[in-house]
Design a protein around this motif. Sequence first.
Motif, PDB file in Angstrom:
ATOM      1  N   ASP A   9       0.564  -1.380   0.540  1.00  0.00           N
ATOM      2  CA  ASP A   9       0.025   0.176  -0.197  1.00  0.00           C
ATOM      3  C   ASP A   9       0.720   0.997  -0.187  1.00  0.00           C
ATOM      4  N   ILE A  10       1.987   1.407   0.670  1.00  0.00           N
ATOM      5  CA  ILE A  10       2.424   2.450   0.829  1.00  0.00           C
ATOM      6  C   ILE A  10       3.070   2.851  -0.525  1.00  0.00           C
TER       7      ILE A  10
ATOM      8  N   ALA B 192       0.786   3.906  -3.057  1.00  0.00           N
ATOM      9  CA  ALA B 192       0.869   5.445  -2.473  1.00  0.00           C
ATOM     10  C   ALA B 192       1.623   6.342  -2.911  1.00  0.00           C
TER      11      ALA B 192
ATOM     12  N   GLU C 193      -8.490  13.104   5.744  1.00  0.00           N
ATOM     13  CA  GLU C 193      -8.496  11.183   5.810  1.00  0.00           C
ATOM     14  C   GLU C 193      -7.325  10.797   6.539  1.00  0.00           C
TER      15      GLU C 193
ATOM     16  N   MET D 184       3.690  16.861   2.579  1.00  0.00           N
ATOM     17  CA  MET D 184       4.324  16.236   1.497  1.00  0.00           C
ATOM     18  C   MET D 184       3.270  16.990   0.947  1.00  0.00           C
TER      19      MET D 184
ATOM     20  N   SER E  93      -3.176  13.937  -5.247  1.00  0.00           N
ATOM     21  CA  SER E  93      -1.903  14.522  -4.053  1.00  0.00           C
ATOM     22  C   SER E  93      -2.540  14.150  -2.568  1.00  0.00           C
TER      23      SER E  93
ATOM     24  N   VAL F  53      -5.531  12.027  -2.151  1.00  0.00           N
ATOM     25  CA  VAL F  53      -5.803  10.556  -2.587  1.00  0.00           C
ATOM     26  C   VAL F  53      -4.725   9.822  -1.978  1.00  0.00           C
ATOM     27  N   ALA F  54      -3.395  10.797  -2.058  1.00  0.00           N
ATOM     28  CA  ALA F  54      -2.324   9.467  -1.904  1.00  0.00           C
ATOM     29  C   ALA F  54      -1.950  10.119  -0.788  1.00  0.00           C
TER      30      ALA F  54
ATOM     31  N   PHE G 297      -3.898   6.365   0.665  1.00  0.00           N
ATOM     32  CA  PHE G 297      -3.157   5.697   0.808  1.00  0.00           C
ATOM     33  C   PHE G 297      -2.151   5.806   1.457  1.00  0.00           C
ATOM     34  N   LEU G 298      -1.162   6.257   1.867  1.00  0.00           N
ATOM     35  CA  LEU G 298      -0.271   6.415   2.251  1.00  0.00           C
ATOM     36  C   LEU G 298      -0.336   6.325   3.524  1.00  0.00           C
TER      37      LEU G 298
ATOM     38  N   GLY H 228      -1.132   2.917   4.630  1.00  0.00           N
ATOM     39  CA  GLY H 228      -0.499   2.121   4.219  1.00  0.00           C
ATOM     40  C   GLY H 228       0.367   2.265   5.525  1.00  0.00           C
ATOM     41  N   LEU H 229       0.522   4.110   5.847  1.00  0.00           N
ATOM     42  CA  LEU H 229       2.128   3.550   6.295  1.00  0.00           C
ATOM     43  C   LEU H 229       2.112   2.923   7.984  1.00  0.00           C
TER      44      LEU H 229
ATOM     45  N   LEU I  75      -0.494   1.131   9.234  1.00  0.00           N
ATOM     46  CA  LEU I  75      -0.717   0.146   9.383  1.00  0.00           C
ATOM     47  C   LEU I  75       0.513  -0.849   9.515  1.00  0.00           C
ATOM     48  N   PHE I  76       1.437  -0.024   8.290  1.00  0.00           N
ATOM     49  CA  PHE I  76       2.819  -1.422   8.661  1.00  0.00           C
ATOM     50  C   PHE I  76       3.463  -1.263   9.504  1.00  0.00           C
TER      51      PHE I  76
END
Lengths: 348, 317
Positions: free
Chosen positions: A320-321, A324, B40, B83, B98, B100-101, B104-105, B108-109, B111-112
């Motif tokens: 996902d990273i 993105a 978000e 960012m 941007s 939306v990105a 996502f990021l 993702g980050l 949860l990672f």
Amino acid sequence: MNENRLTNILVPVFAVILGIIAGAIVMLVSGYDPIAGYSALLYGAFGDRYYIGETIRQVTPYILAGLAVAFAFRTGLFNIGVEGQLIVGWLAAVWVGVSFELPKVIHLPLAIVAAALAGALWGFIPGFLKARFRVHEVIVTIMMNYIALYVSNAVIRSVLSDQGFKSEKIHPSASLRSEFLQSLTDYSTLHYGIIISLIAAVVMWFLLEKTTTGYELRAVGFNQHASHYAGMNVNRNIILAMVISGAFAGIAGAMEGLGTFENVSVKAGFTGVGFDGIAVALLGGNNAFGIILAAILFGALKVGALEMPSAADVPTELVDIVIALIIFFVASSYLIRLVLTRFKKEGK
Amino acid sequence: MLHILEIIIPSAIFFAAPLIFTALGGVFSERSGVVNIGLEGLMVTGAFTGIVFNLTFADQFGEFTPWLAMLVAMVVASIFSLMHAVAAISLRADQVVSGVAINFLALGLSLFLVKMWYGKGQTDQVQVGFDKIDIPILSKIPILGPILFSNGYIPSYLAIVLAFVVWYVIYKTPFGLRLRAVGEHPMAADTMGINVAKMRYIAVMLSGALAGIGGSIYATIISRDFSHATISGQGFMALAAMIFGKWHPLGAMGAALFFGFAQSLSIVGQAIPFLKNVPTVYLLILPYALTILALTGFIGRADAPKALGTPYVKGKR
């Protein structure tokens, strides 16, 4: 012109490379082995017949979701509502799938058409509001996503089940599953949907590039005022673009409902496929062929990621990273273009 | 009846507080001309940072932990929002994309990192939360006191106070005037010597800071842990509140309170006689449907800042 085209191809390629490098850096910094991580990912996506089947299955809705986003993009509209349109399409397809018993030649197309219509309706509302009241489609489609989520959950609970969490399984006559494809891929969940999504890609290309309607849609996307002076009905084209976009998204939902899951269940949150469609469309340059390639990339990343925790101890979220960051780099293509033109000038 | 209000109103304020903070952040960003769909994701960052800080340092800082966690979340989310600022302002990226990105990021980050640090998909529950208080004097007012000023969380009251502060800043100070100028007509602002890029960077970072606070108090008070589902749409709801409130701080606060009210109705509604028969789905979709109606102009016309969504390129007409 030719050089411009080359840049248009180079930008997404660079974005992907940068995204993958950044993913490797994230793994290194977090103390994981990037080579092991990416090998696991590659194996999980293409390692054997089963994995290939799963990857193709994941690519199927991605192509359609990407087409949906791109179709609206080409008319100058940003359809963030693909997610919601996909959810209502999924619901409609399964609804038709469980409520009728018909011969397959009628039942399956009927279920897919129902999904397309549901998605189209969900796309019509923001399109109409944009055309009639100049309401920004981004906000309306976001709101429509939530309405789709909650309404579909309510329908599943009260209509498609008895306060349960999922519908019954659809009748085999509405299913896209195929024993042949499954046996070919070591019993993955691969289904005939991939053929439908490839046809849809051709349809989008033909519609946009080879028909008068498509010409008008693109013209509106380039310059609304110019199209208006040329005698085109801008409002009609805006609505049409959102309706067709929604229909593609609805069919993407049908792929999940008739192929992958064969039912529909109450969702705590979004499927994510619709949002990933934005990434697919962006990376694919909003062009049918590019979208297929981008869908394959993201499908492989998503499916391959499932192998990463067991084989390399890397959390699946790494993917996902990476996705993105790829979107981010494509969005910031100004930077890549700047570097490319610098590079060219120095080469001369 | 009074008893029902005593349940619904405090819970409405309680659900509204994170939305108010985040929506106020959105007001800053969009007033300066930068679309921020990334709210978000910024809330996710705030929620993640707040929970992780709380879990890690609860022993050292005791009851100050949630406050410090809120501050740290504020700083981290505002750095994260850089960012979006760099992409949208300096690199002239499509601001929606941007954003939306960013969404996502952030997910993702975070949860990672959760999987890396905790070895599972969600964190443990935090043990130290915010205290509930009765506001002195005001809570003694008959009828209104128990409904509005008793047994509430401090951040909720802070959110409401902050809305007035933001209103003052945007409408009554030179900074606010510049901010609005940059969002309405950046070229004119530039001609008058205002640094458009700088104003927009500040605005986006303020939106990150406030969304970070919003996310951290949501996680600390309502979910009490962090997982993929902690922030599921609150950022978009805040965005909706901001638009519903016509890009005005007090309007955004009012809309957020209303959404909080709708949310609390959908949760405590089952206990109220005349709402018992209304299916929850109607209450769940109410905020979203109302936003669409508001945008359509049924509830007064809402005009976005004129330069919203367009990068400013110096010297380009």
